[in-house]
Write a protein that holds these residues in place. Sequence first.
Motif, PDB file in Angstrom:
ATOM      1  N   ASP A   1       6.119  12.679   6.986  1.00 49.90           N
ATOM      2  CA  ASP A   1       5.670  11.294   7.122  1.00 49.90           C
ATOM      3  C   ASP A   1       6.427  10.367   6.168  1.00 49.90           C
ATOM      4  OD1 ASP A   1       2.347  12.568   7.439  1.00 49.90           O
ATOM      5  OD2 ASP A   1       3.627  11.807   9.054  1.00 49.90           O
ATOM      6  N   THR A   2       7.244  10.931   5.308  1.00 50.26           N
ATOM      7  CA  THR A   2       8.032  10.125   4.380  1.00 50.26           C
ATOM      8  C   THR A   2       8.941   9.172   5.147  1.00 50.26           C
ATOM      9  OG1 THR A   2       8.002  11.793   2.628  1.00 50.26           O
ATOM     10  CG2 THR A   2       9.826  10.214   2.606  1.00 50.26           C
ATOM     11  N   ALA A   3       8.815   7.883   4.854  1.00 44.98           N
ATOM     12  CA  ALA A   3       9.584   6.866   5.587  1.00 44.98           C
ATOM     13  C   ALA A   3       9.299   5.499   5.000  1.00 44.98           C
ATOM     14  CB  ALA A   3       9.200   6.867   7.066  1.00 44.98           C
TER      15      ALA A   3
ATOM     16  N   GLY B   1       0.777  -1.229   0.000  1.00 41.26           N
ATOM     17  CA  GLY B   1       0.000   0.000   0.000  1.00 41.26           C
ATOM     18  C   GLY B   1       0.806   1.276   0.000  1.00 41.26           C
ATOM     19  N   GLY B   2       2.117   1.154   0.098  1.00 44.40           N
ATOM     20  CA  GLY B   2       2.941   2.351   0.076  1.00 44.40           C
ATOM     21  C   GLY B   2       2.986   2.965  -1.316  1.00 44.40           C
ATOM     22  N   GLY B   3       3.572   4.158  -1.394  1.00 42.70           N
ATOM     23  CA  GLY B   3       3.682   4.818  -2.685  1.00 42.70           C
ATOM     24  C   GLY B   3       3.986   6.284  -2.531  1.00 42.70           C
ATOM     25  N   LEU B   4       3.819   7.003  -3.627  1.00 44.50           N
ATOM     26  CA  LEU B   4       4.069   8.441  -3.667  1.00 44.50           C
ATOM     27  C   LEU B   4       2.739   9.181  -3.624  1.00 44.50           C
ATOM     28  CD1 LEU B   4       5.926  10.907  -4.165  1.00 44.50           C
ATOM     29  CD2 LEU B   4       5.661  10.465  -6.621  1.00 44.50           C
ATOM     30  N   VAL B   5       2.631  10.158  -2.732  1.00 45.51           N
ATOM     31  CA  VAL B   5       1.401  10.918  -2.581  1.00 45.51           C
ATOM     32  C   VAL B   5       1.747  12.364  -2.293  1.00 45.51           C
ATOM     33  CG1 VAL B   5       1.213  10.399  -0.111  1.00 45.51           C
ATOM     34  CG2 VAL B   5      -0.844  10.931  -1.424  1.00 45.51           C
ATOM     35  N   GLN B   6       0.880  13.253  -2.707  1.00 42.58           N
ATOM     36  CA  GLN B   6       1.097  14.670  -2.413  1.00 42.58           C
ATOM     37  C   GLN B   6       0.696  14.985  -0.976  1.00 42.58           C
ATOM     38  OE1 GLN B   6      -1.052  16.890  -5.440  1.00 42.58           O
ATOM     39  NE2 GLN B   6       0.813  17.103  -6.658  1.00 42.58           N
TER      40      GLN B   6
ATOM     41  N   ARG C   1      -3.569   3.990   2.449  1.00 42.11           N
ATOM     42  CA  ARG C   1      -3.877   2.936   3.411  1.00 42.11           C
ATOM     43  C   ARG C   1      -2.875   1.820   3.233  1.00 42.11           C
ATOM     44  NH1 ARG C   1      -9.123  -0.942   4.583  1.00 42.11           N
ATOM     45  NH2 ARG C   1      -8.412  -2.013   2.704  1.00 42.11           N
ATOM     46  N   LEU C   2      -2.144   1.566   4.296  1.00 42.01           N
ATOM     47  CA  LEU C   2      -1.201   0.459   4.314  1.00 42.01           C
ATOM     48  C   LEU C   2      -1.898  -0.792   4.843  1.00 42.01           C
ATOM     49  CD1 LEU C   2       1.987   2.178   5.776  1.00 42.01           C
ATOM     50  CD2 LEU C   2       1.170   2.117   3.407  1.00 42.01           C
ATOM     51  N   SER C   3      -1.502  -1.922   4.301  1.00 45.86           N
ATOM     52  CA  SER C   3      -1.994  -3.205   4.776  1.00 45.86           C
ATOM     53  C   SER C   3      -0.814  -4.079   5.173  1.00 45.86           C
ATOM     54  CB  SER C   3      -2.800  -3.915   3.686  1.00 45.86           C
ATOM     55  OG  SER C   3      -3.919  -3.170   3.296  1.00 45.86           O
TER      56      SER C   3
ATOM     57  N   THR D   1       7.298  -1.118   3.609  1.00 43.16           N
ATOM     58  CA  THR D   1       6.778  -0.517   2.391  1.00 43.16           C
ATOM     59  C   THR D   1       7.091   0.976   2.449  1.00 43.16           C
ATOM     60  OG1 THR D   1       4.825  -0.286   0.963  1.00 43.16           O
ATOM     61  CG2 THR D   1       4.447  -0.119   3.340  1.00 43.16           C
ATOM     62  N   GLN D   2       7.483   1.526   1.312  1.00 40.91           N
ATOM     63  CA  GLN D   2       7.957   2.898   1.291  1.00 40.91           C
ATOM     64  C   GLN D   2       6.806   3.866   1.045  1.00 40.91           C
ATOM     65  OE1 GLN D   2      10.646   4.219  -2.011  1.00 40.91           O
ATOM     66  NE2 GLN D   2      12.049   4.668  -0.327  1.00 40.91           N
ATOM     67  N   VAL D   3       6.798   4.931   1.826  1.00 44.43           N
ATOM     68  CA  VAL D   3       5.826   6.013   1.664  1.00 44.43           C
ATOM     69  C   VAL D   3       6.596   7.305   1.428  1.00 44.43           C
ATOM     70  CG1 VAL D   3       4.069   7.396   2.801  1.00 44.43           C
ATOM     71  CG2 VAL D   3       4.069   4.900   3.073  1.00 44.43           C
ATOM     72  N   THR D   4       6.267   7.985   0.343  1.00 38.50           N
ATOM     73  CA  THR D   4       6.898   9.260   0.035  1.00 38.50           C
ATOM     74  C   THR D   4       5.815  10.305  -0.131  1.00 38.50           C
ATOM     75  OG1 THR D   4       8.723   8.144  -1.102  1.00 38.50           O
ATOM     76  CG2 THR D   4       8.437  10.496  -1.529  1.00 38.50           C
ATOM     77  N   VAL D   5       5.933  11.384   0.630  1.00 43.54           N
ATOM     78  CA  VAL D   5       4.961  12.464   0.576  1.00 43.54           C
ATOM     79  C   VAL D   5       5.659  13.697   0.005  1.00 43.54           C
ATOM     80  CG1 VAL D   5       3.295  13.842   1.860  1.00 43.54           C
ATOM     81  CG2 VAL D   5       3.828  11.505   2.607  1.00 43.54           C
ATOM     82  N   SER D   6       5.179  14.152  -1.117  1.00 42.74           N
ATOM     83  CA  SER D   6       5.786  15.307  -1.774  1.00 42.74           C
ATOM     84  C   SER D   6       5.086  16.592  -1.335  1.00 42.74           C
ATOM     85  CB  SER D   6       5.700  15.158  -3.287  1.00 42.74           C
ATOM     86  OG  SER D   6       4.354  15.135  -3.707  1.00 42.74           O
ATOM     87  N   SER D   7       5.859  17.659  -1.282  1.00 43.37           N
ATOM     88  CA  SER D   7       5.294  18.949  -0.824  1.00 43.37           C
ATOM     89  C   SER D   7       4.748  19.747  -1.998  1.00 43.37           C
ATOM     90  CB  SER D   7       6.371  19.745  -0.110  1.00 43.37           C
ATOM     91  OG  SER D   7       7.483  19.935  -0.951  1.00 43.37           O
TER      92      SER D   7
END
Length: 127
Positions: free
Chosen positions: A90-92, A8-13, A19-21, A121-127
Motif C-alpha cells: 500500500d506504500t504510495a 494524514g499520510g505518514g509511516l506505519v507498520q 486515515r487520510l483527509s 500525501t505520502q503513505v509508507t508501510v513498513s514490514s
Amino acid sequence: QVQLVESGGGLVQAGGSLRLSCAASGRPFSIYAMGWFRQPPGKEREFVAAISRTGITTSYADSVKGRFAISRDNAKNTVYLQMNSLKPEDTADYFCAADRMSSITGVTTTYDEYDFWGQGTQVTVSS
C-alpha cells in the motif's frame, strides 16, 4: 474550480491504520464526486476508491476492498479514506480528486474523468 489538500499520510507498520483527509475549498463540495488514487514508487497512478456526491455510492479497487473505506462530510467539505490492515504494497503517494458530475449517485473510477487533483500525501508501510 475547487482546491484540494490531502493530509494524514505518514509511516506505519504493516497491519496498522491511517486515515487520510482531503479538504476542499472553492466551489460547493457537494457538486463533485470524489476519488482517491495512489501512485506507488516507480509505477503508474491507480484507482483506490470513489464516492458519489451524496455518499450513497462507493467503489473500491479489488486490492483494497474490505480494508479501506471512503466517506465524505459535505458540511465539512472533506472526503476521507480510512485505511486498515495496511500492507507494504500500500506504500504510495495518495491523491484525492474531484469530478464535476451531474448524477448524485454516480462514481468515477477512471483517472482521466477527474477534473481537479490535490498534491498528494505520502503513505509508507513498513514490514
